[in-house]
Structure formats: structure tokens, C-alpha cells
Design a protein around this motif. Structure first.
Motif: not given
Length: 557
Positions: A400-428
Motif C-alpha cells: 500500500i502506498l500512502v501519502a503523508f502531507r505534513c511529513e512531506r513524504k510517500v511511504v510504501l507499506f506492506s499489508s501488515t503495516g511494515r515500512i518497505v520504502q520511502e520516496f524522496m522526502k526532500d523533493v515533495l
């Protein structure tokens, strides 16, 4: 001490508080002469310079430094090397052997997969060749058959003309001889048989067979043969490791921790992300309609309703205290959903998506991702902690991809909530909605401060590098909802200009779909059903539009 002595030592009031240390073997360092002062041996270890020194060095080059016993330093280093040796034998060697086995298995699997691809390509090419040879042979046989019949007719006509010519020549000789002769009776008899036979006619050869060549171009051939899509992985030749590589690697890690190095690395990533596609890159148009058609509109209870299209021909949209499921604009079925113990109104839901299992996933706008259970009860899949989730998208593997507006990042989670990857926080800046492109394996993010300020759309590769930035040429581009279809098109709801931008995978604008030609619209949330229709809600209106933009003969996957 021995065990009886140890027991007595522990029982004595005078020594029971003493700490008994394990016995350590006395180790002495072999004496070695100092290269600077050959008459003296190494006896101390300089703590400042980390080198062994002699007594003369302490008053000369190392004057004022602190020193330790060379035996103590040797014992510590010996113990550390022993621990490292034990770690290498018990863990590093077995794990490396396991890694080698996995690498060999991966190599075999890769070779097998590549052979399967090659076999499939060869089979397809041979099938195309067989079809071409079949049609050629069939047409060639028809042509040869007609050619044979026509030549046979021409040959018969040629023989007929030759016979007629022979008769004419013989008659000419008879006429000539008769004219020269003085036999009047013979001339009268010959005159009765004057040749009045008509000359044979020729066969009309104008209605020849006609061959109409087909349109042979690269596009049609590629459409029949298929297309090989190379992976985005960059391959580098592995050099044989040399002595000292491990040490240099440690030094490299220290360099990477430097802020200047990180700054340069970020600059390189941005430069590589600005790569433009090749000039001859294929633009997959699919079957986009030249003039999209507004199928209809329907009224909902709240403004800025969230849209999610799924299987069973259903489209979900948030209402005030329930979720509506719709089959088409003219038929609306309302299904109330229980909230369990949490009495949450639909206004708290920020985004919804239907995953590959046809389950409705919801970003509740607080601190969790929820799922609609089989009994129509909302279940919490996992918590996002103190972070407030906004846009949500699902991958085929249920990540699951989730956008976090306040933290300025997009995070890829597994279906159990484990963080798999984060996408360039400084660009967003302000990531709102997010979408996964199943065709290109990219992550698309709409980045806008609010529905009234200019923003941009960023597309990331799965390795986290920025592929492209789309900010349109217009001054008032405000991207909101973002989705992708089965052809790899990227669809962006633009609340600034009241339209939907349709891009191909490299970011080129294909068309702009007008939501409503009669009144100004502010598209907010969008999704695409399996029949080529865009379902779009408005930010400040209680209405949902359905626009047909894609002509399909089957369902979009």
C-alpha cells in the motif's frame, strides 16, 4: 584461585564484596627494536598517534602524549581479533555460503526466465512468418492458376491464327497461278470458291489480376509481434575484489556521512531524474476518444466526495454517514457501513482505493488505514502512528502506498503495516494523492498546497529516483486526484482549470477532458472503472460526474 578458595573468599566478611575476575593468561609481546632508535625496544603504545614507541620516543617526537602499556593494548587487540574470527566463522561464512547458493539459484532462474522469453519471441516470430508464407503461397497458387489458363488460351489462339495464315498463303498461290493461266474454265471454277472466311479475333488481355499491397509499417508489425520492455535495472561489471577493498569501503561510508556528499548525491539524483525520453519513444494512445462524452451526473450528500472504482461493476463514493455503491449514474444503491466502536463520519475519510482482492481500503485521515470487511464493518489494518495519512493506492502484491502531507513524504507499506520504502522526502512539498502505474511500475504523486494554489505532479521509479515532473504550461495548474489506467495513461484532476489531464507514461500531454462544459467545475477525487469511464467528484459541489474517455472492447485490467 581454586574453587575452595573462591568459596572461602566469598564467605569472608572482609572479602565477600570483592569482584572475582576470570583468569587471564599472561601474554607478553615479543620485543622489537624501534626503527628510529635502534638501541631501544618498543615498550609503550602512544594513545594519540596509535603507534608503538620506545622510551626515547616518549621524550622526542611523542613528547607530551599519553601512553598505555603495550601488553595491555596487545591483549585488547588479540581479544577483538578473536571475537571477530569467531563472528566470521559462526555467522559470516555460513551466511555468505547461503548467499552464494541463493545467487546461483537466482542465476539459474534468471537464465531459465530469459530462455522462456526468447522461446516466446521466437515462437511469435515463426507464427507471423508462417502466416505471411501461407498467404503468399495461397495468392501465388491463384496467380499461377490464372496465368496457366490464360497462356493456354493464348497458345490455342496462336495456332488458329497460324492455320488461317497458311490457308491465305495457299489461296494466294492458287489465285496467282490461275491469273497467269489461260484456262478460262479453271478461273471460273475458282471464282466460285472466293475466300470469304473472317480472320480470327485476339483475346482481350486487359482484365489482369490486381495485387493491392497491404500497409506494412513498424507499428502494425510490433502490434502483432509484441514488445520487449527492458527492465530499469542498471547492470555493472563486477570486478574481482582486491586486498584492502573492505577498508576502502569503510572509508567510503565515512565520506557518505558527510553533509556535502549527501548534497551532491541529491543533486545527481535530480539531474538524472530530468532525463527526457528518446525522441522516437512509443506513445501508447490506446483507444482514447477524440471527443470524450459526459455519460451523466449524480448528486451526493457532501462536497469533495471520495471516489473508488472496483470489481462487480461497483463504484464507491463517500456520503455523510454512509458509503454509496453505484453501478451507473442512473442507478444508485446505498449501503450503510457500520463503524464499530469508533463513530467516525465520512468527512474524516481522505481517500479510498480498491485493491487486487476487490477489498475497499480507506485512509481515515487520522492515524490508520482501514479495510471494509465482509460483514460491512470497518477493520483497522495498521496504524500510522502520529502521522496523518492522506492519499492511498494499492499495488498488485497488496502493498500500500500512502501519502503523508505534513511529513512531506510517500511511504510504501506492506499489508501488515511494515515500512518497505520511502520516496524522496526532500523533493515533495505537499503530497496529496498518490497512484501506482501498473504498466511502468512507477509511483505518481500529486503535489499541491491546496485546491487554490499551483502545484505539480511527480513520477518516481520504484528505486526511488525521480523520473519526471509535470507542472503543465498553464499558470493555474492545481493537481488533486490522480489515477492510472491499463494502458499506462496518467490521469490528473486539475481543479484550477476544471479538467482532467491525460498523459502518456513519459509525461507528454495527450488531451484534456472537460468535466462539464456548461458550468465551471473543480475536479477533486477521480477513479476509472473497467469500461473506460472517469468518475470524478467536485471540491465545492455535491455532485459526481461520469465521463467516457476511452473506447474499450473489453474490461480494463
Amino acid at each position: 584461585m581454586c574453587n575452595p578458595c573462591k568459596v572461602r573468599h566469598e564467605r569472608s566478611n572482609a572479602s565477600k564484596h570483592h569482584v572475582i575476575a576470570p583468569y587471564a593468561e599472561k601474554i607478553t609481546v615479543k620485543k622489537r627494536a624501534c626503527p628510529e632508535h635502534k638501541e631501544s625496544n618498543y615498550i609503550l603504545y602512544c594513545d594519540v598517534c596509535n603507534v608503538p614507541v620506545c622510551d626515547v620516543c616518549t621524550t622526542d617526537a611523542h613528547k607530551g602524549h599519553t601512553f598505555s602499556s603495550i601488553n595491555e593494548i596487545y591483549i585488547k587487540q588479540r581479544q577483538m581479533v578473536g571475537e571477530q574470527l569467531e563472528y566470521i566463522k559462526s555467522w559470516k561464512v555460513p551466511s555468505t555460503k547461503d548467499l552464494l547458493e541463493k545467487s546461483r539459484k537466482a542465476t539459474k532462474d534468471y537464465v531459465r526466465s530469459m530462455e522462456n522469453i526468447e522461446t516466446s519471441m521466437l515462437y511469435t516470430a515463426n507464427k507471423i512468418k508462417e502466416e505471411v508464407d501461407y498467404h503468399y503461397e495461397r495468392s501465388h497458387r491463384t496467380l499461377e492458376k490464372e496465368k496457366s489458363h490464360y497462356l493456354k488460351s493464348l497458345k490455342g489462339k496462336e495456332e488458329e491464327v497460324q492455320c488461317h495464315l497458311t490457308e491465305l498463303e495457299e489461296l494466294s498461290e492458287s489465285y496467282g497461278a490461275c491469273l497467269k493461266s489461260e484456262d478460262r474454265i479453271a478461273l471460273l471454277l475458282l471464282a466460285r470458291n472466293v475466300h470469304d472466311k473472317e480472320s480470327p479475333t485476339l483475346i482481350d488481355a486487359t482484365p489482369l489480376p490486381e495485387f493491392i499491397p497491404g500497409m506494412v509499417d513498424k507499428t502494425s508489425i510490433l502490434k502483432q509481434f509484441g514488445k520487449l520492455v527492458p527492465s530499469d535495472q542498471k547492470f555493472e561489471e563486477n570486478e574481482k575484489p582486491k586486498r584492502g577493498d573492505a577498508k576502502r569501503k569503510q572509508i567510503g561510508e565515512l565520506v557518505q556521512s558527510d553533509p556535502k556528499f549527501k548534497e551532491n548525491e541529491k543533486l545527481e539524483q535530480t539531474e538524472s531524474a530530468s532525463e527526457e525520453p528518446p525522441e522516437d519513444h512509443p506513445v501508447v494512445l490506446g483507444t482514447l476518444l477524440a471527443k470524450p462524452v459526459v455519460e451523466g451526473s449524480l448528486t451526493v450528500e457532501i462536497t469533495g466526495s471520495i471516489i473508488a472504482c472496483g470489481g462487480q461493476n461497483l463504484t464507491w463514493t463517500t456520503s455523510d454517514k454512509c458509503i454509496k455503491t453505484m453501478q451507473n449514474p442512473s442507478k444508485v444503491a446505498t449501503r450503510k457501513i457500520k463503524m464499530g466502536k469508533e463513530q467516525i463520519t465520512m468527512k474524516n475519510f481522505f481517500d479510498m482505493v480498491v485493491n487486487s482482492r476487490d477489498q475497499l481500503l480507506i485512509s481515515d485521515g487520522k492515524n490508520s488505514i482501514k479495510r471494509l470487511g465482509e460483514n460491512r464493518t470497518l477493520e483497522t489494518m495498521f496504524s500510522t502512528g502520529k502521522s496523518k495519512p492522506y492519499g492511498i493506492s494499492s499495488l498488485p502484491n497488496d502493498n500500500i502506498l500512502v501519502a503523508f502531507r505534513c511529513e512531506r513524504k510517500v511511504v510504501l507499506f506492506s499489508s501488515t503495516g511494515r515500512i518497505v520504502q520511502e520516496f524522496m522526502k526532500d523533493v515533495l512539498q505537499h503530497p496529496m494523492f498518490v497512484a501506482y502505474n501498473n504498466v511502468t511500475d512507477d509511483v505518481c504523486v500529486s503535489d499541491a498546497v491546496d485546491p487554490y494554489s499551483k502545484g505539480k505532479v511527480l513520477v518516481f521509479k520504484r528505486n526511488g529516483k525521480l523520473r519526471l515532473i509535470y507542472d503543465s504550461t498553464q499558470e493555474y495548474f492545481v493537481p488533486q486526484g490522480i489515477k492510472t489506467d491499463g494502458f499506462g495513461h496518467i490521469l490528473i484532476a486539475d481543479s484550477g482549470m476544471g479538467c482532467i489531464h491525460v498523459l502518456e507514461k513519459y509525461g507528454s500531454l495527450l488531451q484534456k477532458v472537460q468535466v462539464d462544459k456548461n458550468i465551471p467545475a473543480m475536479p477533486y477525487s477521480i477513479d476509472i472503472d473497467k469500461y473506460g469511464c472517469i468518475w470524478v467528484s467536485e471540491y465545492d459541489a455535491k455532485i459526481v460526474h461520469v465521463v467516457k474517455y476511452l473506447e474499450t472492447t473489453s474490461k480494463l485490467e
